[in-house]
Enzyme design. Structure first.
Site, PDB file in Angstrom:
ATOM      1  N   GLN A  18       0.774  -1.244   0.000  1.00 48.43           N
ATOM      2  CA  GLN A  18       0.000   0.000   0.000  1.00 48.43           C
ATOM      3  C   GLN A  18       0.807   1.298   0.000  1.00 48.43           C
ATOM      4  OE1 GLN A  18      -3.486   2.279   2.565  1.00 48.43           O
ATOM      5  NE2 GLN A  18      -3.179   0.140   2.983  1.00 48.43           N
ATOM      6  N   GLU A 141       1.496  -1.430   8.217  1.00 48.97           N
ATOM      7  CA  GLU A 141       0.660  -0.342   8.728  1.00 48.97           C
ATOM      8  C   GLU A 141       0.583  -0.216  10.264  1.00 48.97           C
ATOM      9  OE1 GLU A 141      -1.529   2.074   7.168  1.00 48.97           O
ATOM     10  OE2 GLU A 141      -1.654   2.641   9.269  1.00 48.97           O
ATOM     11  N   ASP A 173       0.573   3.573   6.031  1.00 48.12           N
ATOM     12  CA  ASP A 173       0.769   3.245   4.617  1.00 48.12           C
ATOM     13  C   ASP A 173       0.509   4.416   3.678  1.00 48.12           C
ATOM     14  OD1 ASP A 173       1.623   0.663   4.964  1.00 48.12           O
ATOM     15  OD2 ASP A 173      -0.342  -0.234   4.754  1.00 48.12           O
ATOM     16  N   GLY A 255      -7.788  19.956  19.920  1.00 50.14           N
ATOM     17  CA  GLY A 255      -7.308  21.333  20.018  1.00 50.14           C
ATOM     18  C   GLY A 255      -7.978  22.052  21.164  1.00 50.14           C
ATOM     19  N   GLY A 256      -8.132  23.351  21.004  1.00 54.37           N
ATOM     20  CA  GLY A 256      -8.725  24.155  22.066  1.00 54.37           C
ATOM     21  C   GLY A 256     -10.255  24.089  22.065  1.00 54.37           C
TER      22      GLY A 256
END
Ligand code: CAO
Length: 423
Positions: A18, A141, A173, A255-256
């Site tokens: 892959q 993978e 991959d 995140g925030g």
């Protein structure tokens, strides 16, 4: 006819499975002449892996090798080596993702390649980078997801499901292949300036780590602060931070903006009756209006992200209560009016049949000589002056004689190569 910017770029695609094939397929979509070099008789292992129709190329292969030509070549036989040498002399790029040292053992070290064609760009995928203490390891993978930090930061931190978790997305991959494509195009532009090729390498561990950048950010914050305020463990399970190792955060937003996967109508029987809901700081008031809690707009326990965080899971619980008589589609149709970042959790079945994705070319149907036709994932990159046209993956050795003829071999020479089982 749309413009194909990579037209004329000749790529020897010595890749399999892959990571490498995903890279060269994308370059082929954009116009490169990609010649897949495969072992005679068997070819890329994915041709026969997880077959859904007896004796025809498996979807694993067809979905990663469209727009290419296939040349069979035994590069361990002298005749095969000679053909590969000729190809190296006449190509721009050689892409490979064999196990560590395989190309050297075949007689095609970087030094030898440079002797044959100093303009050639050699692009490689390996599990670990050159000189890494694990450089000798073969990697697939999920191994890369573990080595690159994705597994330790994905999944649940408590309960029966606790433990590192693999993502279904091909972070090891295809993601590495995409990084390699950027590297190849960069080296190609560099060659226009210097006239020289160079070796481009992407380690799967590094490519995964590059996608785990925000988790490294969290490790650095944890080292400094001793806790991570946006994680679901804060502030009720502070022991999760005691060892100062970035914990797994379940479905928390990275995140925030706090977020979570929330149940919608029918979740008891439909495994994908969920939406992802994000509490964007400045959208708090619209959220309160959307979910029928206008009193939260002025309640000091709710007005700031800091005030909300200690009971964010209760807030999500209230939103889930509001969602319980709405399908995921109905919920998103309401929430979109309030500008709230959200989306349904789509199943693979829904994505395969999605009208918008089919219209944009992100899901395409491709005619194939033996399968009839197959659906595949098209180019995620959209251009104003290039509409990638996805064509069938090649049959094993479909273009062997054609490619050999282009390299200048005559009929007798080609027949001799067949007789020697070199092609
Ligand atoms: N003619 C003759 N020999 C060929 C050939 C050809 N056309 N194509 C491949 N070979 C040979 C290689 O030269 C190698 O020979 P030696 O090891 O004897 O020198 C042999 O086939 C096996 O190659 P391999 O090590 O790449 O294959 P594997 O199935 O044992 O390992 C994989 C597969 C993926 C673990 C390994 O290739 C790897 O670690 N690659 C780098 C990382 C990577 O890309 N992994 C992701 C794969 S996608 O999920």
């Amino acid at each position: 006819m749309s413009n194909k910017p990579l037209k004329g770029l000749k790529i020897i695609d010595f890749t399999h499975v892959q990571a490498g094939p995903a890279c060269t397929q994308m370059l082929a979509w954009f116009g490169a002449d990609v010649i897949k070099v495969e072992r005679p008789g068997s070819g890329d292992v994915t041709r026969s892996q997880l077959r859904d129709i007896p004796n025809v190329d498996a979807l694993y292969f067809t979905m990663l090798n469209s727009n290419k030509r296939s040349l069979t070549l035994d590069t361990k036989k002298p005749e095969g080596k000679a053909v590969l040498e000729k190809m190296i002399k006449e190509s721009d790029v050689l892409v490979e993702n064999f196990g560590p040292g395989a190309l050297d053992r075949m007689g095609f070290s970087w030094e030898r390649i440079q002797e044959l064609n100093p303009r050639l760009i050699l692009a490689s995928v390996k599990g670990f980078s050159d000189g890494h203490e694990y450089e000798d390891l073969k990697v697939y993978e999920n191994v890369a997801q573990c080595a690159g930090g994705a597994a330790s930061t994905t999944g649940w931190w408590k309960g029966e499901q606790a433990g590192p978790m693999i993502s279904a997305a091909a972070l090891g991959d295809t993601n590495t292949g995409m990084h390699l494509a950027i590297g190849i195009l960069t080296a190609y532009i560099g060659r226009q300036q210097t006239g020289k090729g160079q070796k481009v390498a992407v380690a799967m561990q590094d490519a995964v780590l590059n996608l785990c950048r925000v988790k490294m950010r969290d490790q650095l914050r944890l080292d400094n602060l001793g806790f991570l305020e946006e994680y679901p463990q804060y502030p009720h399970e502070m022991e999760a931070f005691a060892d100062k190792v970035t914990p797994r955060g379940g479905n928390a937003g990275g995140g925030g903006q706090p977020g979570w996967i929330l149940k919608c109508k029918g979740w008891q029987t439909d495994p994908n009756a969920y939406i992802y809901f994000t509490v964007q700081g400045h959208a708090w008031e619209p959220i309160c209006d959307a979910i029928g809690k206008p009193e939260w707009k002025t309640d000091p326990a709710y007005t700031t992200p800091k005030a909300r965080q200690p009971h964010i899971m209760d807030i999500f619980g209230t939103i889930e209560d509001w969602l319980k008589d709405k399908t995921k589609y109905e919920a998103v149709n309401i929430l979109r009016k309030f500008d709230i970042p959200c989306a349904p959790v789509f199943s693979m079945k829904e994505l395969l049949h999605d009208k918008s994705l089919r219209k944009s070319g992100s899901i395409v149907e491709v005619p194939h000589k033996e399968r009839g036709s197959y659906w595949t994932v098209g180019s995620p990159i959209k251009f104003s002056d290039l509409k990638p046209e996805v064509t069938a993956s090649p049959l094993l050795g479909e273009h062997t004689d054609e490619v050999l003829a282009e390299l200048g071999y005559n009929k007798e020479q080609i027949a001799a190569m067949h007789a020697a089982k070199a092609v």
